[in-house]
Motif scaffolding. Structure first.
Motif, short mmCIF file in Angstrom:
data_model
loop_
_atom_site.label_atom_id
_atom_site.label_comp_id
_atom_site.label_asym_id
_atom_site.label_seq_id
_atom_site.Cartn_x
_atom_site.Cartn_y
_atom_site.Cartn_z
N PRO A 25 0.82 -1.22 0.00
CA PRO A 25 0.00 0.00 0.00
C PRO A 25 0.85 1.27 0.00
N HIS A 26 0.54 2.16 -0.94
CA HIS A 26 1.18 3.48 -1.03
C HIS A 26 2.68 3.40 -1.35
N GLN A 27 3.11 2.30 -1.93
CA GLN A 27 4.52 2.11 -2.28
C GLN A 27 4.65 1.82 -3.77
N LYS A 28 5.85 2.03 -4.29
CA LYS A 28 6.13 1.69 -5.68
C LYS A 28 6.18 0.17 -5.85
N ARG A 29 5.81 -0.29 -7.01
CA ARG A 29 5.88 -1.72 -7.31
C ARG A 29 7.33 -2.21 -7.21
N GLY A 30 7.51 -3.39 -6.58
CA GLY A 30 8.84 -3.97 -6.47
C GLY A 30 9.68 -3.44 -5.33
N ASP B 153 5.94 0.82 7.46
CA ASP B 153 5.29 1.43 8.61
C ASP B 153 3.82 1.68 8.27
N GLY B 154 2.94 0.93 8.92
CA GLY B 154 1.52 1.02 8.58
C GLY B 154 0.69 1.83 9.53
N ARG B 155 1.31 2.72 10.29
CA ARG B 155 0.54 3.44 11.32
C ARG B 155 -0.59 4.28 10.73
N LEU B 156 -0.47 4.69 9.46
CA LEU B 156 -1.52 5.49 8.82
C LEU B 156 -2.35 4.68 7.83
N GLU C 199 -8.05 0.13 6.94
CA GLU C 199 -8.41 -1.30 6.97
C GLU C 199 -8.17 -1.94 5.62
N ALA C 200 -8.51 -1.24 4.54
CA ALA C 200 -8.30 -1.78 3.19
C ALA C 200 -6.81 -1.98 2.90
N ASP C 201 -5.96 -1.07 3.38
CA ASP C 201 -4.52 -1.21 3.17
C ASP C 201 -3.99 -2.47 3.86
N TRP C 202 -4.36 -2.64 5.11
CA TRP C 202 -3.92 -3.83 5.84
C TRP C 202 -4.45 -5.09 5.18
N SER C 203 -5.70 -5.06 4.78
CA SER C 203 -6.28 -6.24 4.14
C SER C 203 -5.54 -6.60 2.86
#
Length: 328
Positions: free
Chosen positions: A78-83, A122-125, A128-132
């Protein structure tokens, strides 16, 4: 009755309640976990350490270490570049094959295989969809892990992946505030989370159906300043996060003293489970792994101590009636 016989009877009567009280005390639980779970040499070392000390550990696996070059190109957190991954990827298919063997044999030996997500972000932000999404990638990666490197998977692997991975620890212990991460954990089939930090050893709490554990702050060093009971935090305190092999023995002794003091306090007191966390990196010349080896060698063989995984600890804690509901 003679004076000597009366004295003996009184001694026995005083001893019986003390023995009964000791027998009624719960076992001291020691819960050792490892984040990342990648280096194959340390898989072997940890499994051997556990075997010789009748211990079970929990391995929080980062799934990028089961991704080869082809899989790397498709992974997108989530919110990162591919790879991209903060901890890298497997270096070869052979490395993955060996790692899969270690994971499977650790499972057969009674250890807990759990999730540390994939790319260690770092997933603090995160929502629910991002974690899933990250949990789904973890699940899919493990489902296809053997096939992806041309191996026939062992019978029971799919059951482990679908039903046997019950726990999660957030990278950096960075859990989302509020309900989003917990809701995603429930949907993913997790039953416990080990991402919290507590002021000292503490009983887990139940939050919306997820049992939440926390690594404790424990006293350490000449001034007994509290520190999270984890090797990386000791590494930063002892050498500012820079490798220092010259002082490795000193760092080992300090770590062991902190671990043992934390253990002794609970063992002689309320017997709250002691949780300690490690990584598959031997920081400062292996100081913290050696301290761990000394601790488990010292305490795990005792009849009133159980060195267990998180999954094994949960029913033992529930039997004590100590599991509480939290409004975190």
């Amino acid at each position: 009755m003679s004076r000597s016989l009366l004295s003996a009877c009184l001694s026995v009567s005083l001893l019986v309640p003390a023995v009964a009280e000791a027998a009624d005390r719960p076992k001291q639980l020691v819960i050792i976990s490892f984040d990342g779970a990648h280096d194959n040499a340390l898989w072997l070392k940890s499994r051997e350490m556990a075997a010789k000390n009748s211990a079970h550990f929990t391995y929080f696996l980062s799934c990028t270490f089961l991704m080869n070059e082809a899989a790397k190109k498709t992974y997108q957190a989530p919110h990162q570049k591919r790879g991209k991954s903060n901890v890298g990827f497997a270096q070869s298919d052979d490395e993955i094959r060996e790692r899969l063997g270690n994971i499977w044999h650790a499972h057969l030996e009674g250890h807990d295989i759990s999730s540390h997500a994939c790319g260690h972000f770092d997933g603090r932000l995160w929502s629910e969809a991002d974690w899933s999404a990250e949990y789904a990638t973890f699940h899919a990666t493990l489902k296809n892990a053997w096939k992806s490197v041309g191996l026939e998977e062992p019978a029971g692997w799919q059951d482990l992946v679908d039903h046997g991975i019950k726990g999660f620890r957030a990278p950096y212990l960075s859990a989302t505030a509020g309900a989003d991460m917990i809701a995603a954990e429930k949907k993913a089939g997790f039953t416990y989370d080990a991402s919290l930090v507590t002021k000292g050893p503490a009983m887990p709490v139940e939050e919306d159906g997820i049992i939440r554990f926390g690594l404790p702050l424990i006293p350490e060093g000449p001034n007994e300043k509290p520190i999270i009971g984890m090797d990386y935090n000791l590494f930063v305190r002892h050498s500012k996060g820079e490798e220092d092999t010259a002082d490795s023995a000193e760092f080992e002794d300090r770590a062991y003293a902190a671990f043992k003091e934390a253990f002794d306090k609970q063992y002689a007191g309320n017997r709250i489970p002691l949780q300690l966390g490690f990584h598959f990196v031997e920081m400062n010349g292996g100081a913290y792994w050696r301290a761990l080896d000394r601790l488990v060698s010292d305490v795990c063989h005792r009849d009133d101590v159980a060195c267990v995984s998180y999954s094994e600890a949960i029913p033992m804690i529930e039997d004590r009636g100590k599991l509480q509901t939290s409004g975190l």
